[in-house]
Design an enzyme around this catalytic site. Structure first.
Site, PDB file in Angstrom:
ATOM      1  CG  HIS A 290      -0.269  -0.053   1.906  1.00  0.00           C
ATOM      2  ND1 HIS A 290      -0.394  -1.461   2.873  1.00  0.00           N
ATOM      3  CD2 HIS A 290       0.443   0.654   3.377  1.00  0.00           C
ATOM      4  CE1 HIS A 290       0.767  -1.477   3.818  1.00  0.00           C
ATOM      5  NE2 HIS A 290       1.143   0.356   4.549  1.00  0.00           N
TER       6      HIS A 290
ATOM      7  CG  HIS B 154       1.205   5.567   4.369  1.00  0.00           C
ATOM      8  ND1 HIS B 154       0.154   4.999   5.177  1.00  0.00           N
ATOM      9  CD2 HIS B 154       1.890   4.452   4.794  1.00  0.00           C
ATOM     10  CE1 HIS B 154       0.379   3.681   5.831  1.00  0.00           C
ATOM     11  NE2 HIS B 154       1.514   3.447   5.046  1.00  0.00           N
TER      12      HIS B 154
END
Ligand code: 5GP
Ligand code: ZN
Length: 146
Positions: A104, A106
């Site tokens: 992922h 950020h």
């Protein structure tokens, strides 16, 4: 589906089994508010395909996922006039502070040098209720370009 994908928290979010405040979604990525809201608007961009970390991407997936970032980043920036910058972070491996092993990225908006940003993300979820998450989500969604 592998056992890993069945149990993975971000795969569950991608499949809609766990709710999230989604700000953007297409065939390649899902972007949703990080529950911790390191700063208001803190968003995670995850590939829909389960990949553990940056070391597991092939060139095509990397090109597809990372090409989504500017559009999402602009929508976050436009969601609040106080946002003047953004840290984009991607942690890989426990030693690098990765805690969810579905890759992922950020997107952490910055408000000033003295805002609450920290590379060791503080969990601000206690300061958020559903209405507040929805307000942040809606402001970003409203500023997505076509
Ligand atoms: P990492 O430490 O792996 O770079 O980041 C994982 C992030 O996932 C953390 O910032 C954490 O707040 C966020 N997170 C963990 N579980 C959930 C969840 O169920 N929903 C959402 N929206 N974020 C989560
Ligand atoms: Zn996953």
């Amino acid at each position: 589906m592998t056992e890993e994908e069945k149990n993975c928290i971000f795969c569950k979010i991608v499949r809609g089994e766990i709710p999230s405040y989604t700000v953007y979604e297409d065939d390649v990525v899902k972007a949703f508010l990080d529950i911790s809201q390191n700063t208001p608007g803190h968003t995670l961009v995850v590939p829909k395909k389960h990949v553990k970390d940056i070391f597991a991407y092939d060139d095509d997936l990397a090109a597809a996922v990372f090409s989504r970032l500017p559009k999402i980043a602009r929508a976050i920036k436009k969601s609040d006039p106080r946002i003047v910058g953004m840290n984009i972070l991607n942690n890989n491996g426990k030693v690098a502070y990765q805690s969810v092993f579905h890759s992922h990225i950020h997107l952490v908006p910055r408000y000033s040098a003295a805002d609450q940003f920290s590379i060791h993300f503080t969990d601000n979820s206690a300061n958020y209720d559903e209405a507040k998450y929805k307000q942040v989500q809606q402001a970003i969604v409203e500023h997505l370009e076509d």
